[in-house]
Design a protein around this motif. Structure first.
Motif, PDB file in Angstrom:
ATOM      1  N   TYR A   2       0.828  -1.208   0.000  1.00  0.00           N
ATOM      2  CA  TYR A   2       0.000   0.000   0.000  1.00  0.00           C
ATOM      3  C   TYR A   2       0.856   1.249   0.000  1.00  0.00           C
ATOM      4  CZ  TYR A   2      -4.457  -2.251   0.503  1.00  0.00           C
ATOM      5  OH  TYR A   2      -5.582  -2.967   0.254  1.00  0.00           O
ATOM      6  N   GLU A   3       0.338   2.270  -0.674  1.00  0.00           N
ATOM      7  CA  GLU A   3       0.951   3.588  -0.666  1.00  0.00           C
ATOM      8  C   GLU A   3       0.130   4.458   0.272  1.00  0.00           C
ATOM      9  OE1 GLU A   3       0.682   4.825  -4.717  1.00  0.00           O
ATOM     10  OE2 GLU A   3       1.904   3.161  -5.432  1.00  0.00           O
ATOM     11  N   ARG A   4       0.803   5.216   1.106  1.00  0.00           N
ATOM     12  CA  ARG A   4       0.135   6.120   2.044  1.00  0.00           C
ATOM     13  C   ARG A   4       0.364   7.536   1.559  1.00  0.00           C
ATOM     14  NH1 ARG A   4       1.348   9.272   6.519  1.00  0.00           N
ATOM     15  NH2 ARG A   4      -0.127   9.135   8.243  1.00  0.00           N
ATOM     16  N   ASP A   5      -0.708   8.330   1.551  1.00  0.00           N
ATOM     17  CA  ASP A   5      -0.582   9.708   1.072  1.00  0.00           C
ATOM     18  C   ASP A   5      -1.512  10.605   1.873  1.00  0.00           C
ATOM     19  OD1 ASP A   5       0.289  11.805  -0.488  1.00  0.00           O
ATOM     20  OD2 ASP A   5      -1.018  11.349  -2.171  1.00  0.00           O
ATOM     21  N   SER A   6      -1.059  11.802   2.149  1.00  0.00           N
ATOM     22  CA  SER A   6      -1.898  12.796   2.822  1.00  0.00           C
ATOM     23  C   SER A   6      -2.660  13.577   1.766  1.00  0.00           C
ATOM     24  CB  SER A   6      -1.038  13.766   3.634  1.00  0.00           C
ATOM     25  OG  SER A   6      -0.341  13.081   4.633  1.00  0.00           O
ATOM     26  N   CYS A   7      -3.960  13.670   1.921  1.00  0.00           N
ATOM     27  CA  CYS A   7      -4.779  14.481   1.029  1.00  0.00           C
ATOM     28  C   CYS A   7      -4.842  15.884   1.622  1.00  0.00           C
ATOM     29  CB  CYS A   7      -6.171  13.887   0.915  1.00  0.00           C
ATOM     30  SG  CYS A   7      -7.225  14.838  -0.179  1.00  0.00           S
ATOM     31  N   ARG A   8      -4.440  16.866   0.815  1.00  0.00           N
ATOM     32  CA  ARG A   8      -4.354  18.241   1.294  1.00  0.00           C
ATOM     33  C   ARG A   8      -5.327  19.141   0.545  1.00  0.00           C
ATOM     34  NH1 ARG A   8       0.125  19.409   4.281  1.00  0.00           N
ATOM     35  NH2 ARG A   8       1.623  17.743   4.474  1.00  0.00           N
ATOM     36  N   SER A   9      -5.804  20.147   1.225  1.00  0.00           N
ATOM     37  CA  SER A   9      -6.656  21.154   0.616  1.00  0.00           C
ATOM     38  C   SER A   9      -5.848  21.941  -0.406  1.00  0.00           C
ATOM     39  CB  SER A   9      -7.194  22.104   1.692  1.00  0.00           C
ATOM     40  OG  SER A   9      -7.778  23.233   1.099  1.00  0.00           O
ATOM     41  N   ARG A  21      -3.654   3.473  -0.707  1.00  0.00           N
ATOM     42  CA  ARG A  21      -4.024   2.950  -2.025  1.00  0.00           C
ATOM     43  C   ARG A  21      -3.167   1.739  -2.352  1.00  0.00           C
ATOM     44  NH1 ARG A  21      -3.403   8.345  -2.568  1.00  0.00           N
ATOM     45  NH2 ARG A  21      -1.447   8.052  -3.658  1.00  0.00           N
ATOM     46  N   HIS A  22      -3.804   0.753  -2.976  1.00  0.00           N
ATOM     47  CA  HIS A  22      -3.061  -0.442  -3.367  1.00  0.00           C
ATOM     48  C   HIS A  22      -1.979  -0.063  -4.361  1.00  0.00           C
ATOM     49  CE1 HIS A  22      -5.141  -0.537  -7.259  1.00  0.00           C
ATOM     50  NE2 HIS A  22      -6.235  -0.266  -6.569  1.00  0.00           N
ATOM     51  N   HIS A 162     -11.704  19.355  -3.134  1.00  0.00           N
ATOM     52  CA  HIS A 162     -10.695  18.484  -2.553  1.00  0.00           C
ATOM     53  C   HIS A 162     -10.124  17.548  -3.612  1.00  0.00           C
ATOM     54  CE1 HIS A 162     -11.718  20.142   1.231  1.00  0.00           C
ATOM     55  NE2 HIS A 162     -12.863  19.500   1.368  1.00  0.00           N
ATOM     56  N   PRO A 163      -8.829  17.318  -3.566  1.00  0.00           N
ATOM     57  CA  PRO A 163      -8.174  16.494  -4.584  1.00  0.00           C
ATOM     58  C   PRO A 163      -8.520  15.018  -4.458  1.00  0.00           C
ATOM     59  CG  PRO A 163      -6.622  17.107  -2.871  1.00  0.00           C
ATOM     60  CD  PRO A 163      -7.905  17.822  -2.561  1.00  0.00           C
ATOM     61  N   ARG A 164      -8.381  14.308  -5.553  1.00  0.00           N
ATOM     62  CA  ARG A 164      -8.576  12.857  -5.597  1.00  0.00           C
ATOM     63  C   ARG A 164      -7.360  12.231  -6.253  1.00  0.00           C
ATOM     64  NH1 ARG A 164     -11.639  14.252  -3.111  1.00  0.00           N
ATOM     65  NH2 ARG A 164     -13.856  14.264  -2.987  1.00  0.00           N
ATOM     66  N   SER A 165      -7.081  10.999  -5.885  1.00  0.00           N
ATOM     67  CA  SER A 165      -6.014  10.262  -6.553  1.00  0.00           C
ATOM     68  C   SER A 165      -6.367   8.779  -6.541  1.00  0.00           C
ATOM     69  CB  SER A 165      -4.670  10.514  -5.876  1.00  0.00           C
ATOM     70  OG  SER A 165      -4.722  10.089  -4.531  1.00  0.00           O
ATOM     71  N   GLY A 166      -5.667   8.013  -7.341  1.00  0.00           N
ATOM     72  CA  GLY A 166      -5.925   6.576  -7.404  1.00  0.00           C
ATOM     73  C   GLY A 166      -7.353   6.293  -7.819  1.00  0.00           C
ATOM     74  N   PHE A 168      -9.944   6.625  -6.149  1.00  0.00           N
ATOM     75  CA  PHE A 168     -10.897   7.579  -5.582  1.00  0.00           C
ATOM     76  C   PHE A 168     -11.395   8.604  -6.599  1.00  0.00           C
ATOM     77  CE2 PHE A 168      -8.695   6.412  -1.494  1.00  0.00           C
ATOM     78  CZ  PHE A 168      -9.766   5.726  -0.957  1.00  0.00           C
ATOM     79  N   VAL A 169     -10.700   8.771  -7.712  1.00  0.00           N
ATOM     80  CA  VAL A 169     -11.170   9.722  -8.732  1.00  0.00           C
ATOM     81  C   VAL A 169     -12.509   9.297  -9.322  1.00  0.00           C
ATOM     82  CG1 VAL A 169      -8.832  10.464  -9.328  1.00  0.00           C
ATOM     83  CG2 VAL A 169      -9.937   8.672 -10.682  1.00  0.00           C
ATOM     84  N   PHE A 170     -12.859   8.028  -9.204  1.00  0.00           N
ATOM     85  CA  PHE A 170     -14.106   7.528  -9.803  1.00  0.00           C
ATOM     86  C   PHE A 170     -15.319   7.636  -8.880  1.00  0.00           C
ATOM     87  CE2 PHE A 170     -10.812   5.422 -12.280  1.00  0.00           C
ATOM     88  CZ  PHE A 170     -11.261   5.664 -13.555  1.00  0.00           C
ATOM     89  N   CYS A 171     -15.179   8.178  -7.685  1.00  0.00           N
ATOM     90  CA  CYS A 171     -16.349   8.252  -6.790  1.00  0.00           C
ATOM     91  C   CYS A 171     -16.990   9.616  -6.787  1.00  0.00           C
ATOM     92  CB  CYS A 171     -16.012   7.773  -5.382  1.00  0.00           C
ATOM     93  SG  CYS A 171     -15.135   8.909  -4.354  1.00  0.00           S
ATOM     94  N   LYS A 172     -16.600  10.516  -7.651  1.00  0.00           N
ATOM     95  CA  LYS A 172     -17.196  11.858  -7.751  1.00  0.00           C
ATOM     96  C   LYS A 172     -18.556  11.805  -8.393  1.00  0.00           C
ATOM     97  CE  LYS A 172     -14.699  15.479  -6.701  1.00  0.00           C
ATOM     98  NZ  LYS A 172     -15.046  16.461  -5.856  1.00  0.00           N
TER      99      LYS A 172
END
Length: 172
Positions: A2-9, A21-22, A162-166, A168-172
């Protein structure tokens, strides 16, 4: 892995949540299960103190019949979903949303023609020795993304600023 990332404003650079994220996946992996479907990858978002508020699963290859059955199973349990057509850059996808009292379920389905994939067919003899490698045929199939979002975090997580990555971009 897994990759760990902080989601920032975008506007304040404030850390909003943590995403896991896997990093790699295999069609043989089984991480999550829902309504008769097993997902071969999983992602999570947590509050800064470690409470999970979003779980998502990914299926790399799905038939239309399997897709239709999954939507039917969820609709039987949770009622008819809101259905929208969305896009992310060049990829169009269908998004189904079930809003419940304590959580929101989102299911995104994208079609891929494997145009960005390199496919090989490998042939081996009875002893397991490699006898041939040839180009494989690209196939059109569905990929799906399933999200369970805690109701207390829904508005904040889905806010457009708010930003999306991986996945998660598909849940908008």
């Amino acid at each position: 892995m897994y990759e760990r990332d902080s989601c920032r404003s975008y506007s304040t650079d404030e850390v909003l949540w943590i995403e896991y994220r896997h990093g790699m996946r295999s069609w043989t992996d089984e991480y999550l299960s829902m309504a008769g479907r097993t997902f071969n990858a999983a992602n999570f978002a947590t509050t800064l103190d470690g409470r999970i508020f979003v779980v998502s699963g990914f299926i790399d290859e799905l038939t239309q019949a399997e897709n239709d059955d999954f939507i039917a199973q969820l609709s039987k349990r949770y009622g008819e979903p809101e259905h929208t057509k969305n896009s992310f850059f060049i990829e169009d996808y269908d998004l189904y949303t079930w809003t419940l009292e304590d959580r929101t379920l989102k299911y995104a389905v994208a079609t891929t023609d494997e145009s960005n994939a390199v496919k090989f067919e490998v042939e081996r003899n009875e002893a397991g020795e490699l006898t041939d490698i040839r180009p494989g045929e690209r196939e059109t199939h569905l990929q799906s993304y399933f999200f369970v979002i805690d109701a207390a975090w829904k508005e904040r997580f889905l806010a457009s600023g708010h930003p999306r990555s991986g996945d998660f971009v598909f849940c908008k």
